[in-house]
Design a protein around this motif. Structure first.
Motif, PDB file in Angstrom:
ATOM      1  N   UNK A 177       0.827  -1.206   0.000  1.00  0.00           N
ATOM      2  CA  UNK A 177       0.000   0.000   0.000  1.00  0.00           C
ATOM      3  C   UNK A 177       0.859   1.254   0.000  1.00  0.00           C
ATOM      4  N   UNK A 178       1.989   1.202   0.728  1.00  0.00           N
ATOM      5  CA  UNK A 178       2.897   2.348   0.758  1.00  0.00           C
ATOM      6  C   UNK A 178       3.519   2.587  -0.612  1.00  0.00           C
ATOM      7  N   UNK A 179       3.804   1.499  -1.330  1.00  0.00           N
ATOM      8  CA  UNK A 179       4.337   1.637  -2.690  1.00  0.00           C
ATOM      9  C   UNK A 179       3.302   2.305  -3.595  1.00  0.00           C
ATOM     10  N   UNK A 180       2.048   1.862  -3.465  1.00  0.00           N
ATOM     11  CA  UNK A 180       0.972   2.428  -4.294  1.00  0.00           C
ATOM     12  C   UNK A 180       0.777   3.913  -4.030  1.00  0.00           C
ATOM     13  N   UNK A 181       0.999   4.320  -2.780  1.00  0.00           N
ATOM     14  CA  UNK A 181       0.808   5.735  -2.432  1.00  0.00           C
ATOM     15  C   UNK A 181       2.075   6.557  -2.630  1.00  0.00           C
ATOM     16  N   UNK A 182       3.155   5.911  -3.049  1.00  0.00           N
ATOM     17  CA  UNK A 182       4.403   6.620  -3.294  1.00  0.00           C
ATOM     18  C   UNK A 182       5.245   6.846  -2.058  1.00  0.00           C
ATOM     19  N   UNK A 183       4.908   6.190  -0.951  1.00  0.00           N
ATOM     20  CA  UNK A 183       5.646   6.394   0.296  1.00  0.00           C
ATOM     21  C   UNK A 183       6.783   5.393   0.488  1.00  0.00           C
ATOM     22  N   UNK A 184       6.851   4.387  -0.380  1.00  0.00           N
ATOM     23  CA  UNK A 184       7.934   3.406  -0.277  1.00  0.00           C
ATOM     24  C   UNK A 184       8.373   3.005  -1.674  1.00  0.00           C
TER      25      UNK A 184
END
Length: 472
Positions: free
Chosen positions: A303-310
């Motif tokens: 989910x963090x990847x999808x939101x650009x946070x990881x």
């Protein structure tokens, strides 16, 4: 008239032929001329030959990089040496066969068929030795402190199937240097498993360095991880400071809560992992790295990847082997054992006799979902330990969120399985009955006669149910 050399070998080989063919280890016997006299079926299958076809051939023409002929010539044994055969590094031993002071041949064995298999066996033996001598190992806290790892797999409490499978996976991945990502909710024991993987690895005697990525301010994280040179920034210590990567060199680096690492730092971490070298802040020379990386997070990285946070590229770099730790609500059968463990731990610390949970209290605990997992359970047991009287922990001493569950009545199957809806009705009822019996045993101090009386069943019936559910 004394037997000839080949006749002596024939007698010995015929005696043990069936045994040698049944062994998993690969065995070859050569005569005094270094010709193959016997090769067992597993070894022949690996070489892609038939045992009868290679009999009488020079061993050097059949087995790659063999030293059997040297053993015949020198009469000296060679134990546990590396030998590359068909592209794989084997671990082989060779022994001369001596009769009346004369070398009449040699026997060779391949015990480990590749170095990875040896590492796995080594890890397995470490685990067995620790289980066998666990009490002694617990006393060696000073030795563990030297490496930084203070927990072992034996510190894991629980005998549920999900935990047994988890322990088996940990043993399997610990032997190599593979990067491991440990995932699980807060309080499930992620750091404990990182320690355990290090303790079972070949790096167990080397440093174990841990970093909580969420606990270090962003502006300090780079210098904490990579170190800094003298004068690199205002306030830098004279002589500089080694970073966690440098301190972990040769050992294991554990990055906890990696999901909370800032994006700029993720890019720098990725570069270090790709280049396998680290340069300190303000430095001009890179230091080669030889570390094993273990990371952990309670956050959903996808989910963090999808939101650009990881970063996705960092995710694939750290997620080589993923180990998922189950929440406590998915291993309820371990709750009673965990609770007793924490109470006994407090008893040893304080010198006070450990109180026992009542059936109603344990029933409520079994129905509760434990959002804080094992950490929450430990805190609840500590509070109950210090507020208990008459060596009992009744339901009234548990936090409100537990006592308000529909379990403040006599225990029933419905109570215990209230939040356990998986499995057939029979499976749920069996699980409920097992938990009630365990609760009665705990309340009665493991006195089976009293527990049977408390549950209103005969002693023989009680013992039958103990056997049925495998309760020790």
């Amino acid at each position: 008239m004394p037997l000839k050399k080949t006749e002596k070998l024939t007698q010995a080989a015929n005696t043990y032929k069936s045994i040698l063919n049944a062994m998993e280890e690969w065995v070859v016997i050569v005569d005094h001329q270094s010709k193959i006299f016997f090769i067992n079926r597993p070894y022949a299958r690996f070489l892609g030959v038939k045992a009868e076809d290679v009999k009488g051939k020079k061993v050097t023409d059949v087995i790659e990089n063999t030293r059997m002929h040297i053993t015949v010539q020198t009469g000296k044994a060679e134990r546990l040496s590396l030998q590359k055969i068909l592209g794989s590094n084997m671990i082989a031993s060779r022994f001369p066969i001596i009769e009346q002071g004369e070398v009449i041949g040699a026997i060779g064995t391949v015990i480990f068929h590749d170095t990875h298999e040896w590492k796995q066996i080594n890890t397995h033996i470490k685990a067995l030795l620790t289980e066998q001598d666990f009490n002694h190992q617990k006393q060696l806290t000073s030795d563990k402190a030297l490496s930084g790892a203070s927990f072992h797999l034996n510190d894991v409490i629980g005998d549920s199937q999900i935990m047994k499978a988890l322990s088996a996976k940990v043993k399997q991945v610990s032997s190599g240097d593979v990067t491991v990502l440990i995932r699980g909710e807060s309080g499930t024991g992620k750091e404990l498993y990182a320690h355990a993987i290090h303790q079972l690895s070949d790096r167990a005697e080397s440093p174990f360095i841990k970093v909580n990525c969420a606990a270090i301010p962003e502006n300090l994280l780079e210098s904490e991880l990579f170190g800094y040179e003298e004068g690199a920034f205002t306030g830098a210590k004279r002589g500089g400071k080694a970073g966690k990567f440098q301190l972990a060199n040769g050992g294991t680096l554990f990055l906890d809560e990696i999901g909370d690492m800032p994006l700029p730092m993720q890019a720098k971490l990725l570069r270090v992992l790709q280049d396998r070298e680290v340069e300190s802040v303000g430095g001009t020379h890179a230091t080669p790295l030889n570390i094993r990386l273990i990371t952990a997070t309670h956050r959903p990285l996808e989910n963090l990847i999808a939101s650009g946070a990881f970063r996705a590229d960092l995710y694939y770099r750290i997620n080589v082997v993923s180990i998922a730790l189950p929440p406590l609500r998915e291993r309820r059968e371990d709750i009673a054992k965990l609770a007793d463990f924490f109470l006994q731990k407090l008893s040893r610390r304080t010198g006070r006799r450990a109180p026992k949970l009542t059936v109603q209290a344990l029933t409520a605990m079994l129905a509760y979902d434990w959002p804080g997992n094992i950490r929450e359970l430990e805190n609840v047991m500590e509070a109950a330990f210090y507020t208990s009287h008459d060596r009992k922990i009744p339901l009234s001493l548990l936090p409100a969120q537990l006592s308000q569950t529909p379990t403040n009545v006599a225990p029933t199957a419905t109570d215990i399985t209230a939040s356990q809806t998986s499995g057939s009705l029979k499976e749920q009822l069996n699980a409920a009955e097992r938990n009630i019996i365990k609760a009665a045993l705990i309340e009665c101090g493991d006195n089976r006669t009293k527990a049977a009386q408390k549950l209103g069943i005969s002693k023989s019936t009680f013992y039958e149910k103990i056997d049925k559910y495998g309760i020790s």
